[in-house]
Structures are given as structure tokens and as C-alpha cells.
Design a protein around this motif. Structure first.
Motif, PDB file in Angstrom:
ATOM      1  N   PRO A   2       0.823  -1.287  -0.060  1.00 33.35           N
ATOM      2  CA  PRO A   2      -0.121   0.034  -0.069  1.00 33.35           C
ATOM      3  C   PRO A   2       0.743   1.173   0.069  1.00 33.35           C
ATOM      4  O   PRO A   2       2.009   1.369   0.576  1.00 33.35           O
ATOM      5  CB  PRO A   2      -0.887   0.025   1.464  1.00 33.35           C
ATOM      6  CG  PRO A   2      -0.839  -1.704   1.535  1.00 33.35           C
ATOM      7  CD  PRO A   2       0.725  -2.382   1.161  1.00 33.35           C
ATOM      8  N   SER A   3       0.459   2.414  -0.530  1.00 37.53           N
ATOM      9  CA  SER A   3       0.977   3.600  -0.705  1.00 37.53           C
ATOM     10  C   SER A   3       1.043   4.104   0.754  1.00 37.53           C
ATOM     11  O   SER A   3       0.621   3.723   1.719  1.00 37.53           O
ATOM     12  CB  SER A   3       0.253   4.427  -1.612  1.00 37.53           C
ATOM     13  OG  SER A   3      -1.026   4.805  -1.215  1.00 37.53           O
ATOM     14  N   VAL A   4       2.061   5.351   0.919  1.00 37.62           N
ATOM     15  CA  VAL A   4       2.233   5.871   2.134  1.00 37.62           C
ATOM     16  C   VAL A   4       1.089   6.754   2.479  1.00 37.62           C
ATOM     17  O   VAL A   4       0.790   7.569   1.519  1.00 37.62           O
ATOM     18  CB  VAL A   4       3.630   6.383   2.015  1.00 37.62           C
ATOM     19  CG1 VAL A   4       4.101   7.157   3.334  1.00 37.62           C
ATOM     20  CG2 VAL A   4       4.816   5.344   1.878  1.00 37.62           C
ATOM     21  N   LEU A   5       0.927   6.832   3.794  1.00 34.32           N
ATOM     22  CA  LEU A   5       0.044   8.013   4.221  1.00 34.32           C
ATOM     23  C   LEU A   5       0.718   9.272   4.099  1.00 34.32           C
ATOM     24  O   LEU A   5       1.600   9.684   4.240  1.00 34.32           O
ATOM     25  CB  LEU A   5      -0.337   7.916   5.546  1.00 34.32           C
ATOM     26  CG  LEU A   5      -1.279   6.784   6.097  1.00 34.32           C
ATOM     27  CD1 LEU A   5      -1.653   6.505   7.528  1.00 34.32           C
ATOM     28  CD2 LEU A   5      -2.752   7.100   5.552  1.00 34.32           C
ATOM     29  N   PRO A   6      -0.350  10.101   3.618  1.00 37.63           N
ATOM     30  CA  PRO A   6       0.175  11.447   3.522  1.00 37.63           C
ATOM     31  C   PRO A   6       0.529  12.273   4.839  1.00 37.63           C
ATOM     32  O   PRO A   6       0.115  12.020   5.919  1.00 37.63           O
ATOM     33  CB  PRO A   6      -0.922  12.551   2.708  1.00 37.63           C
ATOM     34  CG  PRO A   6      -2.153  11.648   3.013  1.00 37.63           C
ATOM     35  CD  PRO A   6      -1.514  10.324   3.260  1.00 37.63           C
ATOM     36  N   ASP A   7       1.506  13.394   4.807  1.00 36.01           N
ATOM     37  CA  ASP A   7       1.791  14.077   6.019  1.00 36.01           C
ATOM     38  C   ASP A   7       0.487  14.946   6.426  1.00 36.01           C
ATOM     39  O   ASP A   7      -0.463  15.169   5.494  1.00 36.01           O
ATOM     40  CB  ASP A   7       2.966  14.939   5.995  1.00 36.01           C
ATOM     41  CG  ASP A   7       4.237  14.006   5.833  1.00 36.01           C
ATOM     42  OD1 ASP A   7       4.208  12.946   6.482  1.00 36.01           O
ATOM     43  OD2 ASP A   7       4.998  14.416   5.174  1.00 36.01           O
ATOM     44  N   GLY A   8       0.561  15.378   7.488  1.00 33.51           N
ATOM     45  CA  GLY A   8      -0.609  16.433   7.909  1.00 33.51           C
ATOM     46  C   GLY A   8      -0.379  16.964   9.294  1.00 33.51           C
ATOM     47  O   GLY A   8       0.581  16.787   9.841  1.00 33.51           O
ATOM     48  N   ASP A   9      -1.355  17.545   9.666  1.00 34.26           N
ATOM     49  CA  ASP A   9      -1.258  18.130  11.323  1.00 34.26           C
ATOM     50  C   ASP A   9      -1.564  17.294  12.270  1.00 34.26           C
ATOM     51  O   ASP A   9      -2.333  16.298  11.845  1.00 34.26           O
ATOM     52  CB  ASP A   9      -2.354  19.310  11.090  1.00 34.26           C
ATOM     53  CG  ASP A   9      -2.110  20.436  10.401  1.00 34.26           C
ATOM     54  OD1 ASP A   9      -0.979  20.950  10.158  1.00 34.26           O
ATOM     55  OD2 ASP A   9      -2.938  21.179  10.075  1.00 34.26           O
ATOM     56  N   PRO A  10      -0.980  17.296  13.245  1.00 35.01           N
ATOM     57  CA  PRO A  10      -1.266  16.152  14.284  1.00 35.01           C
ATOM     58  C   PRO A  10      -2.774  16.127  14.491  1.00 35.01           C
ATOM     59  O   PRO A  10      -3.404  17.114  14.805  1.00 35.01           O
ATOM     60  CB  PRO A  10      -0.480  16.785  15.454  1.00 35.01           C
ATOM     61  CG  PRO A  10       0.508  17.484  14.927  1.00 35.01           C
ATOM     62  CD  PRO A  10       0.153  18.228  13.640  1.00 35.01           C
ATOM     63  N   ALA A  11      -3.128  14.891  14.583  1.00 35.19           N
ATOM     64  CA  ALA A  11      -4.777  14.628  14.982  1.00 35.19           C
ATOM     65  C   ALA A  11      -4.904  14.601  16.508  1.00 35.19           C
ATOM     66  O   ALA A  11      -4.315  13.604  17.183  1.00 35.19           O
ATOM     67  CB  ALA A  11      -5.182  13.484  14.162  1.00 35.19           C
ATOM     68  N   PRO A  12      -5.821  15.232  17.047  1.00 38.08           N
ATOM     69  CA  PRO A  12      -6.128  15.003  18.657  1.00 38.08           C
ATOM     70  C   PRO A  12      -6.422  13.516  18.977  1.00 38.08           C
ATOM     71  O   PRO A  12      -7.157  12.927  18.215  1.00 38.08           O
ATOM     72  CB  PRO A  12      -6.967  15.874  19.000  1.00 38.08           C
ATOM     73  CG  PRO A  12      -7.847  16.120  17.494  1.00 38.08           C
ATOM     74  CD  PRO A  12      -6.829  16.022  16.494  1.00 38.08           C
ATOM     75  N   GLU A  13      -5.897  12.998  19.766  1.00 40.27           N
ATOM     76  CA  GLU A  13      -6.402  11.690  20.432  1.00 40.27           C
ATOM     77  C   GLU A  13      -8.080  11.338  20.578  1.00 40.27           C
ATOM     78  O   GLU A  13      -8.406  10.426  20.551  1.00 40.27           O
ATOM     79  CB  GLU A  13      -5.639  11.490  21.766  1.00 40.27           C
ATOM     80  CG  GLU A  13      -3.999  10.750  21.586  1.00 40.27           C
ATOM     81  CD  GLU A  13      -3.411  10.179  22.569  1.00 40.27           C
ATOM     82  OE1 GLU A  13      -4.356  10.118  23.594  1.00 40.27           O
ATOM     83  OE2 GLU A  13      -2.650   9.388  22.442  1.00 40.27           O
ATOM     84  N   ASP A  14      -8.668  12.401  21.008  1.00 42.12           N
ATOM     85  CA  ASP A  14     -10.026  12.437  21.293  1.00 42.12           C
ATOM     86  C   ASP A  14     -10.708  12.693  19.966  1.00 42.12           C
ATOM     87  O   ASP A  14     -12.031  12.477  19.876  1.00 42.12           O
ATOM     88  CB  ASP A  14     -10.575  13.323  22.256  1.00 42.12           C
ATOM     89  CG  ASP A  14     -10.276  14.858  21.884  1.00 42.12           C
ATOM     90  OD1 ASP A  14      -9.631  15.271  21.002  1.00 42.12           O
ATOM     91  OD2 ASP A  14     -10.722  15.622  22.851  1.00 42.12           O
ATOM     92  N   GLY A  15     -10.078  12.915  18.917  1.00 41.85           N
ATOM     93  CA  GLY A  15     -10.619  13.380  17.665  1.00 41.85           C
ATOM     94  C   GLY A  15     -11.654  14.499  17.434  1.00 41.85           C
ATOM     95  O   GLY A  15     -12.261  14.730  16.268  1.00 41.85           O
ATOM     96  N   ALA A  16     -11.659  15.559  18.366  1.00 43.88           N
ATOM     97  CA  ALA A  16     -12.265  16.484  18.520  1.00 43.88           C
ATOM     98  C   ALA A  16     -12.036  17.577  17.299  1.00 43.88           C
ATOM     99  O   ALA A  16     -11.193  17.692  16.790  1.00 43.88           O
ATOM    100  CB  ALA A  16     -11.630  17.446  19.627  1.00 43.88           C
ATOM    101  N   LEU A  17     -13.442  17.975  16.762  1.00 45.65           N
ATOM    102  CA  LEU A  17     -13.502  18.868  15.426  1.00 45.65           C
ATOM    103  C   LEU A  17     -13.427  20.200  15.973  1.00 45.65           C
ATOM    104  O   LEU A  17     -13.944  20.731  16.941  1.00 45.65           O
ATOM    105  CB  LEU A  17     -14.671  18.318  14.743  1.00 45.65           C
ATOM    106  CG  LEU A  17     -14.748  16.741  14.193  1.00 45.65           C
ATOM    107  CD1 LEU A  17     -15.831  16.419  13.587  1.00 45.65           C
ATOM    108  CD2 LEU A  17     -13.334  16.882  13.178  1.00 45.65           C
ATOM    109  N   PRO A  18     -12.891  21.091  14.914  1.00 44.43           N
ATOM    110  CA  PRO A  18     -12.801  22.633  15.463  1.00 44.43           C
ATOM    111  C   PRO A  18     -14.298  23.091  15.068  1.00 44.43           C
ATOM    112  O   PRO A  18     -15.326  22.366  14.443  1.00 44.43           O
ATOM    113  CB  PRO A  18     -11.784  23.184  14.348  1.00 44.43           C
ATOM    114  CG  PRO A  18     -11.944  22.046  13.255  1.00 44.43           C
ATOM    115  CD  PRO A  18     -12.145  20.794  13.935  1.00 44.43           C
ATOM    116  N   GLU A  19     -14.718  24.139  15.636  1.00 42.28           N
ATOM    117  CA  GLU A  19     -16.023  24.930  15.538  1.00 42.28           C
ATOM    118  C   GLU A  19     -16.444  25.141  13.969  1.00 42.28           C
ATOM    119  O   GLU A  19     -17.438  25.169  13.553  1.00 42.28           O
ATOM    120  CB  GLU A  19     -15.948  26.005  16.284  1.00 42.28           C
ATOM    121  CG  GLU A  19     -17.345  26.703  16.172  1.00 42.28           C
ATOM    122  CD  GLU A  19     -17.360  28.098  17.235  1.00 42.28           C
ATOM    123  OE1 GLU A  19     -18.183  28.988  17.142  1.00 42.28           O
ATOM    124  OE2 GLU A  19     -16.168  28.386  17.887  1.00 42.28           O
TER     125      GLU A  19
END
Length: 407
Positions: A2-19
Motif C-alpha cells: 500500500p502507498s504511504v499515508l500523506p503528512d498532515g497536522d497532528p490529529a487529537p487523540e480524542d478526535g475533537a473537531l474545530p468549530e
């Protein structure tokens, strides 16, 4: 692999979404994608996030449904905590991999988890992919009874030597059987094809298209073979064992399938997809092309909610560890700015028959439309009506259309 995952910003452990995800949420449909990463064999052309039994690293398929159900519960909690409106799921898609390598009862269990956490809208479209040799009549009845409405069979070709090159394991004569069993169960049927396999002639391709028409499915997908870096097929081409795909032959094959399907009463609605009617289009795939919201569950699955996009850890072992710990399986994420979302909308909606509203384009971009019409790439009548719709030539040169609109 499988291809490599793209880079990105850190994802919070609780999965919280911004407003920011709340803006316009009540106008967006909500779907769920479940990625089942298991395959009996790895096809030589495939770089999807899939794993054979020897690559699972101690994880067990038997535990997968429970892990996905935990992610679904986490997802529902994350969306409630963000203040998103309650939206029953309008489309569900189980992809892979081969979802039907799992028992039908496991797929039914995961669908029940979606229903318990979000609810499923009346008339929802619920699809699973399947290989022709991975289901029988009993499995299909179980799926229909559980609430599945549609099955998408990976037919790929009706020609044995093409199937062998693609490392597909089913025999062509299996396809009519599974189509009949699916219909008997009350399921809509899609057949998926690949064209441009090394060694596949135009006559071979015509034979496959004829076989599709003999089965009279509700929906057809036909994808040009893309040679992905790192695959077995790419290595074979590099060593000179098989020929590189021929772009001119690809175009001939596309024109053939488009002509034959149109003559049989199918209508194109996305570059690689045709349906008998608007009602039998893949609403789930259209939700990707039109920027709706969806939660992607499972290893390597991608999600999108209100301009925030994230992707899960890839390996089933890493995914299982995250779910056992009760934390988000997201590997990374990105928040799309307004201009990026507008550009992506141009990229995606110029692929579909409903087209892109012309007012999405900037004044400078709109000034380029007459030349696209003159070059036979954009439908002039649709443009006068305020929508940018590709002609068939424009479908074959979709990258050119997008490049010229964006440059």
C-alpha cells in the motif's frame, strides 16, 4: 505494498473537531465509509490499503467488526461534542480490500453499529463491494436482510488472460451467477471493469463490455488501469516483462464502452460511471465529488467533515491498538481553507454530468470558458445555462480542463 499515508497536522487523540465544521452542516448530507482491508491475494496493479493473511501481524479478522463498532461510537461522540446537527446516514459504503471476505454477519453487525450511533435515513443507499468468488446466494440474502441495498462486483474483465494478468481469482462464468443471486435477494447490482491491462486488445475489451450488457446491471464503472509506483505491475513493466499501457488505446476503449452503454440505455454521470437512471447512480460516490460529509472507519480510511479531512493509521495492528486504547485512530488531518475548497470543487464537479455551477469560477476563470467550448472540451449549451459540463472529449482530457480553469 500500500502507498504511504500523506503528512498532515497532528490529529487529537480524542478526535475533537474545530468549530468551523458547523458552518453549513445542516445543508450537507452525511455518509459512512467502512474500509475492510483484507484480500485473499494482492492483485498486481493494486496499491490500496489491503493485507493478505500473512501480513496481518497477529491481528485477527474475527475482531475487526468489534473494532469498527468502537470507532463508530467514538465518531458519533465526536460529532455530538462538536455541536453538529443530528443527521441520519444517507449513504453507506463498505470497500476494501474485499469486505465479503468477512462473514456476512460481521458486515451486518457493523451496519447495525452505524444505525445505533447515527440512524439510517429512509431510502438510504447501503453498498458493499464484493468479488464474484467471495459471496454465495446465502451471503447475499443475509446482507439484504440486514439492510444492504446494493452490491458492487469487481468483475474487471470477462477475458481469462486479462484476469490472470490482473491476478484476479474468479472465473468469468461466475459473474452471471452472482448477479442472479443478488437480484433474487433484492439487491441492486453494479459491475466494475478495468480497461488497458497489458496484453488486452480492443477485441478483448469489447468482449468484456458485451458480457456486462448481457448481465444488464443497474450501474457500471469502468476505470483505466493506472500503474502505481511500488506495485508488482510497475515492477513487471520496469523489467520489460509486460508492455506499458497505451494512452491512445485507453481512449479507444473509453469511447467503445461509452458508446455501447449509451446505446443500451445507460447514461454517464461521472467520467468513469454509468447508470440506468438517476435513481441507480452511486449516491455515495457522488457525495465525494460534491463535497458532502462522511466518516471513514477502519484502517487507512479517510474522512471529511466541513472542510476538515483526516486519515486513519494504515495497518490493522496499529488500528486495533488505537481502538483497544479508546483513542482516535486518526494518523493526521488537515483543515482546508476557502480557496483550497473552491479549487477542489472545480477539480471534482467538472467530472460529473450535473456539472460545476459557473459562478464558482472567478471572473478570470470564466473568461477562459469560451475557448474550452471552442476546443470541444466543455458543453456550450450547458455553459449558457450556467454549468460547466465536460463533453466526451473533455472527459478524456479531464486534467486539461481542470488545468486550464485553474491556471
Amino acid at each position: 505494498m500500500p502507498s504511504v499515508l500523506p503528512d498532515g497536522d497532528p490529529a487529537p487523540e480524542d478526535g475533537a473537531l474545530p468549530e468551523s465544521v458547523l458552518a453549513g452542516a445542516e445543508d450537507r448530507a452525511f455518509g459512512v465509509y467502512v474500509h475492510v482491508p483484507y484480500c485473499r491475494v494482492r492483485c498486481g496493479y493494486c496499491d490500496f490499503n489491503t493485507y493478505t493473511a500473512s501480513e496481518l501481524g497477529g491481528t485477527r479478522r474475527e475482531d475487526f467488526a468489534g473494532q469498527v463498532r468502537r470507532e463508530l461510537a467514538l465518531g458519533a461522540g465526536v460529532m455530538r461534542a462538536a455541536g453538529l446537527p443530528e443527521r441520519p446516514v444517507s449513504t453507506v459504503f463498505f470497500g476494501g480490500g474485499t469486505p465479503t471476505l468477512l462473514p456476512a454477519s460481521d458486515l451486518a453487525s457493523m451496519l447495525a453499529g452505524i444505525r445505533e450511533n447515527w440512524g439510517i435515513a429512509e431510502g438510504a443507499e447501503v453498498t458493499t463491494e464484493a468479488n464474484p468468488d467471495s459471496v454465495d446466494a446465502y451471503d447475499l440474502r443475509v446482507l439484504a436482510d440486514a439492510g444492504f441495498t446494493r452490491v458492487s462486483f469487481g468483475m474487471q474483465s470477462a477475458v481469462p488472460h486479462v484476469l490472470r494478468t490482473l491476478d484476479r481469482t474468479h472465473a468469468p462464468e461466475r459473474v452471471p451467477l452472482v448477479v442472479e443471486w443478488a437480484r433474487d435477494a433484492g439487491l441492486q447490482v453494479s459491475l466494475d471493469l478495468i480497461y488497458g491491462t497489458p496484453g488486452e486488445s480492443l477485441a478483448d475489451w469489447e468482449r468484456s463490455v458485451d458480457a456486462v450488457l448481457e448481465n444488464a446491471p443497474d450501474h457500471v464503472s469502468a476505470y483505466a488501469l493506472i500503474v502505481e509506483t511500488g506495485t508488482k505491475l510497475a515492477a513487471q513493466i520496469r523489467r520489460g516483462e509486460v508492455a506499458e499501457p497505451d494512452e491512445d488505446l485507453h481512449a479507444e476503449m473509453y469511447e467503445l464502452v461509452d458508446d455501447r452503454l449509451a446505446a443500451a440505455g445507460y447514461e454517464w454521470y461521472e467520467i468513469s460511471n454509468w447508470s440506468r437512471s438517476r435513481e441507480t447512480r452511486s449516491r455515495h460516490n457522488l457525495s465525494y465529488w460534491t463535497g458532502e460529509d462522511w466518516w471513514g472507519a477502519g484502517p487507512g480510511a479517510h474522512s471529511h467533515v466541513g472542510g476538515v479531512r483526516w486519515w486513519n493509521v494504515k495497518h490493522p495492528g496499529a488500528y486495533a491498538q488505537r481502538m483497544a486504547a479508546g483513542v482516535s485512530p486518526a494518523h493526521a488531518r488537515e483543515t482546508l481553507g476557502a480557496e483550497t475548497r473552491r479549487e477542489e470543487r472545480i477539480l471534482l464537479e467538472t467530472r460529473i454530468a450535473d456539472g460545476l455551477p459557473a459562478d464558482v469560477l472567478s471572473p478570470e476563470q470564466r473568461r477562459g470558458v469560451p475557448q474550452l467550448i471552442a476546443d470541444g472540451l466543455v458543453d456550450g449549451r450547458a455553459a449558457i445555462g450556467g454549468r460547466i459540463v465536460p463533453t466526451r472529449r473533455g472527459r478524456l482530457l479531464a486534467d486539461t480542463v481542470v488545468h486550464r480553469l485553474l491556471s
